[in-house]
Design a protein around this motif. Structure first.
Motif, PDB file in Angstrom:
ATOM      1  N   PRO A 190      25.890  17.163  -3.246  1.00 31.11           N
ATOM      2  CA  PRO A 190      25.885  17.781  -4.577  1.00 31.11           C
ATOM      3  C   PRO A 190      25.854  16.771  -5.718  1.00 31.11           C
ATOM      4  O   PRO A 190      25.551  17.127  -6.851  1.00 31.11           O
ATOM      5  N   LEU A 191      26.130  15.506  -5.445  1.00 32.89           N
ATOM      6  CA  LEU A 191      26.162  14.492  -6.501  1.00 32.89           C
ATOM      7  C   LEU A 191      24.849  13.728  -6.630  1.00 32.89           C
ATOM      8  O   LEU A 191      24.663  12.968  -7.573  1.00 32.89           O
ATOM      9  N   SER A 192      23.951  13.917  -5.664  1.00 37.92           N
ATOM     10  CA  SER A 192      22.701  13.155  -5.636  1.00 37.92           C
ATOM     11  C   SER A 192      21.605  13.806  -6.457  1.00 37.92           C
ATOM     12  O   SER A 192      21.398  15.019  -6.380  1.00 37.92           O
ATOM     13  N   LEU A 193      20.914  12.974  -7.228  1.00 41.42           N
ATOM     14  CA  LEU A 193      19.698  13.382  -7.924  1.00 41.42           C
ATOM     15  C   LEU A 193      18.578  12.510  -7.376  1.00 41.42           C
ATOM     16  O   LEU A 193      18.695  11.283  -7.365  1.00 41.42           O
ATOM     17  N   CYS A 194      17.501  13.132  -6.929  1.00 41.89           N
ATOM     18  CA  CYS A 194      16.391  12.393  -6.342  1.00 41.89           C
ATOM     19  C   CYS A 194      15.178  12.426  -7.268  1.00 41.89           C
ATOM     20  O   CYS A 194      14.936  13.424  -7.962  1.00 41.89           O
ATOM     21  N   PHE A 195      14.450  11.317  -7.258  1.00 44.46           N
ATOM     22  CA  PHE A 195      13.294  11.136  -8.124  1.00 44.46           C
ATOM     23  C   PHE A 195      12.138  10.567  -7.320  1.00 44.46           C
ATOM     24  O   PHE A 195      12.338   9.986  -6.259  1.00 44.46           O
ATOM     25  N   GLU A 196      10.929  10.720  -7.872  1.00 47.67           N
ATOM     26  CA  GLU A 196       9.733  10.231  -7.199  1.00 47.67           C
ATOM     27  C   GLU A 196       8.709   9.785  -8.233  1.00 47.67           C
ATOM     28  O   GLU A 196       8.658  10.320  -9.341  1.00 47.67           O
ATOM     29  N   LYS A 197       7.905   8.818  -7.834  1.00 47.31           N
ATOM     30  CA  LYS A 197       6.808   8.345  -8.677  1.00 47.31           C
ATOM     31  C   LYS A 197       5.621   8.033  -7.785  1.00 47.31           C
ATOM     32  O   LYS A 197       5.774   7.421  -6.732  1.00 47.31           O
ATOM     33  N   HIS A 198       4.457   8.471  -8.227  1.00 49.83           N
ATOM     34  CA  HIS A 198       3.231   8.159  -7.498  1.00 49.83           C
ATOM     35  C   HIS A 198       2.667   6.857  -8.062  1.00 49.83           C
ATOM     36  O   HIS A 198       2.552   6.694  -9.280  1.00 49.83           O
ATOM     37  N   LEU A 199       2.353   5.957  -7.160  1.00 52.45           N
ATOM     38  CA  LEU A 199       1.796   4.662  -7.552  1.00 52.45           C
ATOM     39  C   LEU A 199       0.304   4.653  -7.286  1.00 52.45           C
ATOM     40  O   LEU A 199      -0.164   5.242  -6.308  1.00 52.45           O
ATOM     41  N   TRP A 200      -0.391   3.952  -8.108  1.00 53.96           N
ATOM     42  CA  TRP A 200      -1.826   3.811  -7.922  1.00 53.96           C
ATOM     43  C   TRP A 200      -2.135   2.349  -7.708  1.00 53.96           C
ATOM     44  O   TRP A 200      -1.441   1.485  -8.241  1.00 53.96           O
ATOM     45  N   GLU A 214       0.797  -1.222   0.000  1.00 55.85           N
ATOM     46  CA  GLU A 214       0.000   0.000   0.000  1.00 55.85           C
ATOM     47  C   GLU A 214       0.832   1.275   0.000  1.00 55.85           C
ATOM     48  O   GLU A 214       0.412   2.319   0.493  1.00 55.85           O
ATOM     49  N   VAL A 215       2.028   1.196  -0.587  1.00 61.24           N
ATOM     50  CA  VAL A 215       2.857   2.377  -0.797  1.00 61.24           C
ATOM     51  C   VAL A 215       2.259   3.148  -1.969  1.00 61.24           C
ATOM     52  O   VAL A 215       1.895   2.551  -2.988  1.00 61.24           O
ATOM     53  N   ARG A 216       2.167   4.447  -1.817  1.00 60.41           N
ATOM     54  CA  ARG A 216       1.604   5.272  -2.886  1.00 60.41           C
ATOM     55  C   ARG A 216       2.624   6.234  -3.479  1.00 60.41           C
ATOM     56  O   ARG A 216       2.371   6.850  -4.508  1.00 60.41           O
ATOM     57  N   ARG A 217       3.785   6.360  -2.816  1.00 59.78           N
ATOM     58  CA  ARG A 217       4.815   7.254  -3.339  1.00 59.78           C
ATOM     59  C   ARG A 217       6.166   6.573  -3.175  1.00 59.78           C
ATOM     60  O   ARG A 217       6.554   6.207  -2.071  1.00 59.78           O
ATOM     61  N   LEU A 218       6.859   6.391  -4.302  1.00 55.65           N
ATOM     62  CA  LEU A 218       8.192   5.808  -4.297  1.00 55.65           C
ATOM     63  C   LEU A 218       9.215   6.889  -4.597  1.00 55.65           C
ATOM     64  O   LEU A 218       9.027   7.686  -5.513  1.00 55.65           O
ATOM     65  N   ARG A 219      10.277   6.870  -3.831  1.00 54.84           N
ATOM     66  CA  ARG A 219      11.378   7.787  -4.071  1.00 54.84           C
ATOM     67  C   ARG A 219      12.633   6.981  -4.353  1.00 54.84           C
ATOM     68  O   ARG A 219      12.712   5.801  -4.018  1.00 54.84           O
ATOM     69  N   LEU A 220      13.611   7.651  -4.928  1.00 59.20           N
ATOM     70  CA  LEU A 220      14.911   7.013  -5.134  1.00 59.20           C
ATOM     71  C   LEU A 220      15.952   8.080  -5.353  1.00 59.20           C
ATOM     72  O   LEU A 220      15.637   9.238  -5.632  1.00 59.20           O
ATOM     73  N   GLU A 221      17.193   7.670  -5.196  1.00 59.68           N
ATOM     74  CA  GLU A 221      18.328   8.554  -5.413  1.00 59.68           C
ATOM     75  C   GLU A 221      19.295   7.854  -6.340  1.00 59.68           C
ATOM     76  O   GLU A 221      19.472   6.639  -6.278  1.00 59.68           O
ATOM     77  N   THR A 222      19.895   8.634  -7.217  1.00 56.73           N
ATOM     78  CA  THR A 222      20.977   8.144  -8.058  1.00 56.73           C
ATOM     79  C   THR A 222      22.000   9.259  -8.179  1.00 56.73           C
ATOM     80  O   THR A 222      21.735  10.394  -7.776  1.00 56.73           O
ATOM     81  N   GLY A 223      23.150   8.932  -8.706  1.00 53.41           N
ATOM     82  CA  GLY A 223      24.202   9.933  -8.819  1.00 53.41           C
ATOM     83  C   GLY A 223      24.173  10.658 -10.147  1.00 53.41           C
ATOM     84  O   GLY A 223      23.684  10.143 -11.155  1.00 53.41           O
ATOM     85  N   ASP A 224      24.749  11.840 -10.148  1.00 53.76           N
ATOM     86  CA  ASP A 224      24.759  12.654 -11.358  1.00 53.76           C
ATOM     87  C   ASP A 224      25.673  12.097 -12.442  1.00 53.76           C
ATOM     88  O   ASP A 224      25.597  12.512 -13.589  1.00 53.76           O
TER      89      ASP A 224
END
Length: 150
Positions: A136-146, A99-109
């Motif tokens: 300064p090297l981290s890029l973060c992303f997110e996705k909403h799940l349904w 029942e997660v509705r928002r996923l986040r993640l980090e990756t490097g530049d």
């Protein structure tokens, strides 16, 4: 290919995460990025071809209905075969089951292949969160799940 659940102490997870860390240390040589341990709160999925583990991805709870995709890795010799895309889809399925509705993640530049994968899978850039704030090297992303409709 088979994708199956695994714990953070599974020998396949430990080996794959160690390989990932070595690759990141080489890619980001000369930076102050600290090595990351394997979080025992994460649930892992391991992709195998036959009996050989070829990739992994973890799902780490962050809060109510929110989690992080962590330790996404595919061995270099097996890249370009859709394994990372399959692992990402399976982690998203696992998140929905929980029942997660928002996923986040980090990756490097310096990881354009990862950035491309995440963007093509519907993840959008967000400000740094948690332990990535100020990196300064981290890029973060997110996705909403349904929820999956039956």
């Amino acid at each position: 290919m088979e994708v199956s659940p695994a714990s953070y102490y599974d020998p396949a997870v430990v080996a794959l995460c160690a390989e990932q860390q070595t690759e990141l240390e080489e890619r980001y040589a000369g930076t102050d990025e600290a090595p990351q341990g394997i979080d025992p709160e994460a649930t892992f999925l391991v992709a195998r071809i036959g009996r050989e583990p070829v990739g992994c991805a973890g799902l780490l709870p962050l809060g109510p209905r929110m989690a992080e995709v962590t330790r996404m890795y595919v061995r270099p010799i097996h890249r370009g075969q859709g394994i990372s895309r399959l692992l990402l889809a399976r982690v998203e399925d696992l998140a929905r089951e929980r029942e997660v509705r928002r996923l986040r993640l980090e990756t490097g530049d310096l990881q354009p292949e990862s950035i491309g994968l995440y963007q093509s899978a519907g993840y959008t850039r967000v400000p740094a969160y948690g332990r990535y704030v100020g990196s300064p090297l981290s890029l973060c992303f997110e996705k909403h799940l349904w929820p999956v409709r039956s």
